[in-house]
Design a protein around this motif. Structure first.
Motif, short mmCIF file in Angstrom:
data_model
loop_
_atom_site.label_atom_id
_atom_site.label_comp_id
_atom_site.label_asym_id
_atom_site.label_seq_id
_atom_site.Cartn_x
_atom_site.Cartn_y
_atom_site.Cartn_z
N PRO A 177 0.82 -1.23 0.00
CA PRO A 177 0.00 0.00 0.00
C PRO A 177 0.84 1.27 0.00
O PRO A 177 0.49 2.25 -0.65
N LYS A 178 1.97 1.23 0.73
CA LYS A 178 2.81 2.41 0.82
C LYS A 178 3.39 2.76 -0.55
O LYS A 178 3.37 3.94 -0.97
N GLN A 179 3.91 1.75 -1.26
CA GLN A 179 4.50 2.01 -2.57
C GLN A 179 3.45 2.47 -3.58
O GLN A 179 3.68 3.38 -4.38
N VAL A 180 2.29 1.82 -3.56
CA VAL A 180 1.22 2.17 -4.50
C VAL A 180 0.73 3.59 -4.25
O VAL A 180 0.56 4.38 -5.19
N ALA A 181 0.50 3.94 -2.99
CA ALA A 181 0.02 5.29 -2.66
C ALA A 181 1.04 6.35 -3.08
O ALA A 181 0.67 7.41 -3.62
N MET A 182 2.32 6.06 -2.85
CA MET A 182 3.37 7.02 -3.21
C MET A 182 3.45 7.19 -4.72
O MET A 182 3.56 8.30 -5.23
N TRP A 183 3.34 6.07 -5.44
CA TRP A 183 3.42 6.12 -6.91
C TRP A 183 2.27 6.91 -7.51
O TRP A 183 2.45 7.72 -8.42
N LEU A 184 1.06 6.69 -6.97
CA LEU A 184 -0.12 7.34 -7.53
C LEU A 184 -0.39 8.71 -6.91
O LEU A 184 -1.29 9.42 -7.36
N GLY A 185 0.40 9.08 -5.89
CA GLY A 185 0.19 10.37 -5.24
C GLY A 185 -1.11 10.43 -4.46
O GLY A 185 -1.80 11.45 -4.44
N LEU A 186 -1.46 9.32 -3.79
CA LEU A 186 -2.70 9.23 -3.04
C LEU A 186 -2.42 9.16 -1.54
O LEU A 186 -1.33 8.76 -1.13
N PRO A 187 -3.39 9.54 -0.71
CA PRO A 187 -3.18 9.44 0.75
C PRO A 187 -3.08 8.01 1.24
O PRO A 187 -2.47 7.74 2.27
N ASN A 188 -3.71 7.08 0.50
CA ASN A 188 -3.66 5.66 0.84
C ASN A 188 -3.96 4.84 -0.41
O ASN A 188 -4.31 5.41 -1.46
N ALA A 189 -3.81 3.53 -0.29
CA ALA A 189 -4.06 2.65 -1.44
C ALA A 189 -5.22 1.70 -1.17
O ALA A 189 -5.25 0.58 -1.67
N GLN A 190 -6.19 2.17 -0.38
CA GLN A 190 -7.36 1.35 -0.10
C GLN A 190 -8.20 1.18 -1.36
O GLN A 190 -8.15 2.00 -2.28
N ALA A 195 -10.35 5.23 -10.67
CA ALA A 195 -10.01 4.21 -11.68
C ALA A 195 -10.50 4.58 -13.07
O ALA A 195 -9.85 4.25 -14.07
N ASP A 196 -11.64 5.28 -13.16
CA ASP A 196 -12.18 5.62 -14.48
C ASP A 196 -11.31 6.64 -15.22
O ASP A 196 -11.31 6.68 -16.46
N THR A 197 -10.57 7.43 -14.49
CA THR A 197 -9.75 8.48 -15.13
C THR A 197 -8.25 8.24 -14.96
O THR A 197 -7.45 8.99 -15.52
N ASN A 198 -7.88 7.22 -14.19
CA ASN A 198 -6.47 6.95 -13.94
C ASN A 198 -6.17 5.49 -14.31
O ASN A 198 -6.55 4.57 -13.60
N ASP A 199 -5.50 5.31 -15.45
CA ASP A 199 -5.23 3.95 -15.93
C ASP A 199 -4.34 3.17 -14.97
O ASP A 199 -4.46 1.94 -14.88
N ASN A 200 -3.45 3.86 -14.27
CA ASN A 200 -2.56 3.16 -13.34
C ASN A 200 -3.33 2.59 -12.15
O ASN A 200 -3.09 1.46 -11.72
N ALA A 201 -4.28 3.37 -11.64
CA ALA A 201 -5.12 2.88 -10.54
C ALA A 201 -5.96 1.71 -11.00
O ALA A 201 -6.14 0.72 -10.28
N SER A 202 -6.47 1.81 -12.22
CA SER A 202 -7.27 0.72 -12.78
C SER A 202 -6.43 -0.54 -12.92
O SER A 202 -6.92 -1.66 -12.65
N LEU A 203 -5.18 -0.39 -13.32
CA LEU A 203 -4.29 -1.53 -13.49
C LEU A 203 -3.98 -2.18 -12.14
O LEU A 203 -3.92 -3.41 -12.04
N ILE A 204 -3.79 -1.36 -11.12
CA ILE A 204 -3.55 -1.89 -9.77
C ILE A 204 -4.74 -2.71 -9.31
O ILE A 204 -4.60 -3.81 -8.76
N LEU A 205 -5.95 -2.19 -9.52
CA LEU A 205 -7.16 -2.91 -9.11
C LEU A 205 -7.29 -4.23 -9.86
O LEU A 205 -7.66 -5.25 -9.28
N GLN A 206 -6.98 -4.21 -11.14
CA GLN A 206 -7.06 -5.44 -11.93
C GLN A 206 -6.05 -6.47 -11.42
O GLN A 206 -6.37 -7.66 -11.30
N TYR A 207 -4.86 -5.99 -11.10
CA TYR A 207 -3.83 -6.89 -10.56
C TYR A 207 -4.31 -7.51 -9.24
O TYR A 207 -4.14 -8.71 -9.01
N LYS A 208 -4.91 -6.70 -8.37
CA LYS A 208 -5.37 -7.20 -7.07
C LYS A 208 -6.46 -8.25 -7.24
O LYS A 208 -6.49 -9.26 -6.51
N VAL A 209 -7.36 -8.04 -8.17
CA VAL A 209 -8.43 -9.02 -8.41
C VAL A 209 -7.85 -10.35 -8.85
O VAL A 209 -8.22 -11.42 -8.33
#
Length: 223
Positions: free
Chosen positions: A142-155, A163-177
């Motif tokens: 979560p720490k690495q993902v949040a830092m990469w995406l510039g988010l307060p957390n990676a929940q 996810a609809d406007t950020n392909d990287n976030a969408s890719l992370i979610l797909q990977y988690k699934v």
């Protein structure tokens, strides 16, 4: 006592037995955990232990259950609820035992194919993430993902919101699934069904606060 949870207690057999019938009720459980730790085996895989090391733990469950019944049975008559107990509780107990004994069939060949296919997908997604990040980012951190995406957390909710406007976030979610499908369902179900091709969950009668049935080893509710 339906209020045990509010009193900071629980309905686990050994904890109840320790309170009502035998202060040493949990010793066999601790001995078993020690054997598992010494061999690096998770408790859910205790079948891999030699039978002589599991015997006392397994037999104690039967003995403590009987002792609890003998100790508490007179209160059914005292409170005038024995007919209710026999009509409802015993029916549920027998039904739960049949469900545990019968279990459900698992298509092991199909699961193995899913693992192979999903492993390929996860590897491809990891490669895309590493390429986009410019370094071997750990998508499970979560720490690495949040830092990469510039988010307060990676929940999940935070990632899903963009996810609809950020392909990287969408890719992370797909990977988690995809990776969760392997770690939570495919491999555990393959392991738990290796003896007879069936998974035999534990059906819990008095764990959920709402009084509904629940299950563990595995938990079937999310399936």
């Amino acid at each position: 006592d339906e209020n045990r949870l509010q009193k900071g207690k629980n309905y686990k057999l050994k904890d109840c037995a320790r309170e009502f019938v035998d202060p040493t009720a949990a010793e066999a459980d601790e001995d078993l955990k020690g054997e598992l730790r010494a061999r690096g085996i998770p408790k859910g895989q205790m079948a891999e232990l030699p039978s002589n090391l599991v015997a006392e733990y397994a037999v104690m469950d039967v003995i403590l259950t009987w002792q609890m019944y003998v100790t508490l049975s007179p209160f059914l008559d005292k409170w005038g609820v024995r007919p209710l107990f026999e009509e409802n509780n015993l029916f549920l107990i027998r039904a739960a035992l049949r469900m545990e004994y019968n279990g459900f069939h698992v298509d092991r060949n199909l699961i193995e194919r899913h693992i192979e296919e999903t492993d390929v997908i996860v590897t491809q997604l990891e490669a895309q993430l590493h390429e986009r990040a410019g370094y071997p980012i750990n998508a499970n951190s979560p720490k690495q993902v949040a830092m990469w995406l510039g988010l307060p957390n990676a929940q999940h909710d935070t990632l899903e919101a963009i996810a609809d406007t950020n392909d990287n976030a969408s890719l992370i979610l797909q990977y988690k699934v995809e990776s969760k499908a392997i770690s939570t369902f495919y491999r555990p179900y393959l392991r738990m069904s290796k003896h007879d091709g069936r998974v035999h969950p534990s059906i819990n009668l008095a764990v959920a606060r709402t009084g509904r049935l629940s299950s563990s080893g595995p938990n079937l509710q999310p399936v």
